[in-house]
Design a protein around this motif. Structure first.
Motif, PDB file in Angstrom:
ATOM      1  N   PRO A   2      -8.917   9.015 -10.982  1.00 34.33           N
ATOM      2  CA  PRO A   2      -8.030  10.024 -10.311  1.00 34.33           C
ATOM      3  C   PRO A   2      -8.599  10.252  -8.856  1.00 34.33           C
ATOM      4  N   ARG A   3      -9.796  10.154  -8.709  1.00 37.10           N
ATOM      5  CA  ARG A   3     -10.552  10.657  -7.234  1.00 37.10           C
ATOM      6  C   ARG A   3     -10.018   9.276  -6.413  1.00 37.10           C
ATOM      7  N   ALA A   4     -10.294   8.192  -7.177  1.00 36.11           N
ATOM      8  CA  ALA A   4      -9.959   6.872  -6.433  1.00 36.11           C
ATOM      9  C   ALA A   4      -8.396   7.102  -5.725  1.00 36.11           C
ATOM     10  N   LEU A   5      -7.569   7.427  -6.678  1.00 38.60           N
ATOM     11  CA  LEU A   5      -5.877   7.340  -6.359  1.00 38.60           C
ATOM     12  C   LEU A   5      -5.675   8.495  -5.583  1.00 38.60           C
ATOM     13  N   GLY A   6      -6.602   9.607  -5.483  1.00 37.00           N
ATOM     14  CA  GLY A   6      -6.272  10.743  -4.412  1.00 37.00           C
ATOM     15  C   GLY A   6      -6.783  10.085  -3.181  1.00 37.00           C
ATOM     16  N   LEU A   7      -7.830   9.146  -2.878  1.00 35.98           N
ATOM     17  CA  LEU A   7      -8.144   8.672  -1.693  1.00 35.98           C
ATOM     18  C   LEU A   7      -7.090   7.862  -1.045  1.00 35.98           C
ATOM     19  N   LEU A   8      -6.375   7.261  -1.755  1.00 34.10           N
ATOM     20  CA  LEU A   8      -5.158   6.494  -1.215  1.00 34.10           C
ATOM     21  C   LEU A   8      -4.317   7.381  -0.805  1.00 34.10           C
ATOM     22  N   ALA A   9      -4.108   8.385  -1.450  1.00 38.76           N
ATOM     23  CA  ALA A   9      -2.825   9.231  -1.056  1.00 38.76           C
ATOM     24  C   ALA A   9      -3.364   9.861   0.460  1.00 38.76           C
ATOM     25  N   GLU A  10      -4.768  10.301   0.389  1.00 40.08           N
ATOM     26  CA  GLU A  10      -5.288  10.917   1.674  1.00 40.08           C
ATOM     27  C   GLU A  10      -5.432   9.860   2.749  1.00 40.08           C
ATOM     28  N   MET A  11      -5.442   8.709   2.409  1.00 39.22           N
ATOM     29  CA  MET A  11      -5.437   7.612   3.604  1.00 39.22           C
ATOM     30  C   MET A  11      -3.928   7.591   4.107  1.00 39.22           C
ATOM     31  N   ARG A  12      -2.924   7.721   3.330  1.00 39.59           N
ATOM     32  CA  ARG A  12      -1.514   7.750   3.642  1.00 39.59           C
ATOM     33  C   ARG A  12      -1.036   8.787   4.494  1.00 39.59           C
ATOM     34  N   ALA A  13      -1.775  10.055   4.102  1.00 34.19           N
ATOM     35  CA  ALA A  13      -1.663  11.186   4.747  1.00 34.19           C
ATOM     36  C   ALA A  13      -2.236  11.115   6.270  1.00 34.19           C
ATOM     37  N   GLU A  14      -3.529  10.660   6.530  1.00 32.21           N
ATOM     38  CA  GLU A  14      -4.246  10.509   7.684  1.00 32.21           C
ATOM     39  C   GLU A  14      -3.710   9.266   8.443  1.00 32.21           C
ATOM     40  N   GLU A  15      -2.743   8.710   7.925  1.00 27.18           N
ATOM     41  CA  GLU A  15      -2.017   7.412   8.633  1.00 27.18           C
ATOM     42  C   GLU A  15      -3.137   6.390   9.040  1.00 27.18           C
ATOM     43  N   VAL A  16      -4.040   6.112   7.854  1.00 36.41           N
ATOM     44  CA  VAL A  16      -4.596   5.036   7.826  1.00 36.41           C
ATOM     45  C   VAL A  16      -4.590   4.042   7.005  1.00 36.41           C
ATOM     46  N   LYS A  17      -4.253   2.962   7.500  1.00 39.26           N
ATOM     47  CA  LYS A  17      -3.449   1.765   6.621  1.00 39.26           C
ATOM     48  C   LYS A  17      -4.396   1.168   5.606  1.00 39.26           C
ATOM     49  N   PRO A  18      -3.985   1.195   4.558  1.00 34.80           N
ATOM     50  CA  PRO A  18      -4.912   0.610   3.286  1.00 34.80           C
ATOM     51  C   PRO A  18      -4.895  -1.027   3.733  1.00 34.80           C
ATOM     52  N   ASP A  19      -6.100  -1.586   3.266  1.00 37.50           N
ATOM     53  CA  ASP A  19      -6.013  -3.164   3.518  1.00 37.50           C
ATOM     54  C   ASP A  19      -6.176  -3.603   2.194  1.00 37.50           C
ATOM     55  N   ILE A  20      -6.425  -5.047   1.894  1.00 41.19           N
ATOM     56  CA  ILE A  20      -6.326  -5.710   0.586  1.00 41.19           C
ATOM     57  C   ILE A  20      -7.716  -5.173  -0.101  1.00 41.19           C
ATOM     58  N   ILE A  21      -8.695  -4.733   0.649  1.00 37.85           N
ATOM     59  CA  ILE A  21     -10.039  -4.190   0.003  1.00 37.85           C
ATOM     60  C   ILE A  21      -9.632  -2.988  -0.794  1.00 37.85           C
ATOM     61  N   THR A  22      -8.956  -2.373  -0.129  1.00 40.14           N
ATOM     62  CA  THR A  22      -8.386  -0.915  -0.690  1.00 40.14           C
ATOM     63  C   THR A  22      -7.850  -1.161  -2.105  1.00 40.14           C
ATOM     64  N   TYR A  23      -6.890  -2.073  -2.006  1.00 38.01           N
ATOM     65  CA  TYR A  23      -6.029  -2.381  -3.314  1.00 38.01           C
ATOM     66  C   TYR A  23      -6.937  -3.006  -4.208  1.00 38.01           C
ATOM     67  N   SER A  24      -7.843  -3.908  -3.839  1.00 38.24           N
ATOM     68  CA  SER A  24      -8.432  -4.565  -4.961  1.00 38.24           C
ATOM     69  C   SER A  24      -9.278  -3.637  -5.696  1.00 38.24           C
ATOM     70  N   ALA A  25     -10.317  -2.843  -4.940  1.00 42.39           N
ATOM     71  CA  ALA A  25     -11.002  -1.723  -5.418  1.00 42.39           C
ATOM     72  C   ALA A  25     -10.253  -0.711  -6.246  1.00 42.39           C
ATOM     73  N   LEU A  26      -9.179  -0.456  -5.800  1.00 46.17           N
ATOM     74  CA  LEU A  26      -8.327   0.369  -6.720  1.00 46.17           C
ATOM     75  C   LEU A  26      -8.030  -0.263  -8.014  1.00 46.17           C
ATOM     76  N   MET A  27      -7.358  -1.574  -8.021  1.00 50.63           N
ATOM     77  CA  MET A  27      -7.148  -2.345  -9.250  1.00 50.63           C
ATOM     78  C   MET A  27      -8.414  -2.522 -10.216  1.00 50.63           C
ATOM     79  N   SER A  28      -9.546  -2.406  -9.554  1.00 49.84           N
ATOM     80  CA  SER A  28     -10.742  -2.783 -10.471  1.00 49.84           C
ATOM     81  C   SER A  28     -11.057  -1.640 -11.417  1.00 49.84           C
ATOM     82  N   ILE A  29     -10.518  -0.422 -11.032  1.00 54.32           N
ATOM     83  CA  ILE A  29     -10.796   0.872 -12.107  1.00 54.32           C
ATOM     84  C   ILE A  29      -9.601   1.259 -12.581  1.00 54.32           C
ATOM     85  N   CYS A  30      -8.420   0.583 -12.509  1.00 49.68           N
ATOM     86  CA  CYS A  30      -7.118   1.272 -12.929  1.00 49.68           C
ATOM     87  C   CYS A  30      -7.140   1.707 -14.372  1.00 49.68           C
TER      88      CYS A  30
END
Length: 377
Positions: free
Chosen positions: A280-308
């Motif tokens: 849940p915290r990791a997913l919240g960080l993805l939402a925070e990235m978007r709110a801060e207009e920081v573009k997620p990269d493939i490392i972001t998605y790969s790290a998230l997918m590893s703990i889905c």
């Protein structure tokens, strides 16, 4: 026949040429500096040591160490008879050129030959030589620092920072901390680079608590930390499996130093969450990235997918990454195949495995073997 300029005319021409050569050198226009040097000689004015040193400085800024060494040797060959014997400035500029050109052996040779040529090395000589050894030769960097102290030359922060950086690259966190402590002991103030190099050493040495302590000291010192130091501290917490410490550093730095996180910051935080399965915290960080207009990269998605927590979320994240035209990595496929296999979705896992095999791009064969093993169960 036009005679050779002499007296005031020659001095004025040399002074004008020196000014131009230095000006061009400060802009890294070493070719223009070289042309001005040759133009002076074309006017039958013999460049003196000052003009030669100006050109050596320009060549150093341009990282043209072969030309700098050649010019230094020409000065030495001319000798005292023509008043062109190299001085400490000549050697320092040449050593600096070698350091900028990633040549570490020549500075040590030049340093050794200086006393034989009746030129005494100074702090700048040693600092430049240490910088040349910074990338991969920590032992030489430490030896040069000890030699400075033996000769009662007081190291400056440039020398200290280069030694700390060399220790960091050699994964010698304890040595880096020891050298860092000497900065204050010598009455100097650590710079942001001092902290950055030392924190990097602690990160590589998996000493997260030391990295956090250094970062806290940096904030208290009033020195403005860069995003690089910020990220290295969070990364140290991530490597130490301390997600709470990573979040505390994140919050503290944003309040006290007004640092704006980038993708690397968020990726380190997400990876810290991944190590402790804080989905849940990791997913919240993805939402925070978007709110801060920081573009997620493939490392972001790969790290998230590893703990889905479920395969549906993995597939959704993969689809989202593709919408952003991000190319999957070996870790991306590994997370996808592992999650699908756990959900007994063998057909989908095999499809992902085939796609991995077809993608090429240097993806590791170990991931293919891993996926094949999962699907064979």
């Amino acid at each position: 026949m036009v005679g050779r300029p002499h007296g005031p005319d020659a001095r004025a021409a040399s002074k004008h040429a020196t000014t131009l050569i230095k000006s061009f050198g400060q802009r890294s226009w070493w070719r223009r500096s070289l042309l001005e040097f040759e133009a002076l000689r074309a006017h039958l004015v013999s460049p003196d040591v000052v003009v030669h040193n100006a050109l050596l400085g320009a060549l150093a800024r341009g990282s043209r160490w072969p030309l700098a060494v050649g010019l230094l040797r020409t000065m030495g060959a001319s000798g005292p008879r023509h008043g062109l014997s190299p001085n400490v400035v000549s050697y320092n500029s040449t050593i600096n050129a070698c350091a900028r050109g990633s040549n570490w052996r020549l500075p040590l040779l030049l340093l050794d030959e200086m006393p034989a040529n009746q030129v005494l090395p100074n702090v700048i000589t040693y600092s430049s030589s240490i910088t040349a050894c910074e990338t991969r030769h920590w032992a030489q960097a430490l030896a040069l620092l000890h030699e400075m102290r033996r000769l009662q030359l007081r190291p400056d922060t440039i020398a200290y920072n280069a030694v700390i950086s060399a220790c960091a690259k050699g994964q010698l966190w304890a040595a880096a901390l020891e050298v860092f402590s000497r900065i204050r002991a010598d009455g100097l103030s650590p710079t942001e680079i001092s902290y950055a190099s030392c924190i990097s050493a602690c990160e590589k040495g998996q000493r997260w608590e030391k990295a956090v302590d250094l970062f806290a000291t940096l904030l208290e010192s009033g020195v403005q930390p860069s995003i690089v130091v910020f990220n290295a501290t969070i990364s140290a917490c991530e490597k130490g499996h301390r997600w709470r410490a990573a979040f505390l550093v994140f919050a503290d730095a944003r309040v006290r130093a007004d640092l704006r996180p980038d993708a690397t910051t968020f990726n380190a935080l997400i990876s810290a969450c991944a190590a402790e399965e804080q989905w849940p915290r990791a997913l919240g960080l993805l939402a925070e990235m978007r709110a801060e207009e920081v573009k997620p990269d493939i490392i972001t998605y790969s790290a998230l997918m590893s703990i889905c927590s479920g395969w549906e979320e993995v597939v959704r994240l993969l689809a989202d990454s593709r919408l952003r035209s991000l190319r999957p990595t070996a870790l991306t496929y590994s997370s996808l195949i592992g999650c699908l296999s756990k959900a007994w979705l063998w057909a989908q896992a095999l499809d992902a495995l085939r796609e991995l095999g077809d993608s090429g791009g240097g993806l590791k064969s170990g991931v293919v073997a891993y996926g094949a093993g999962l699907c064979a169960r």
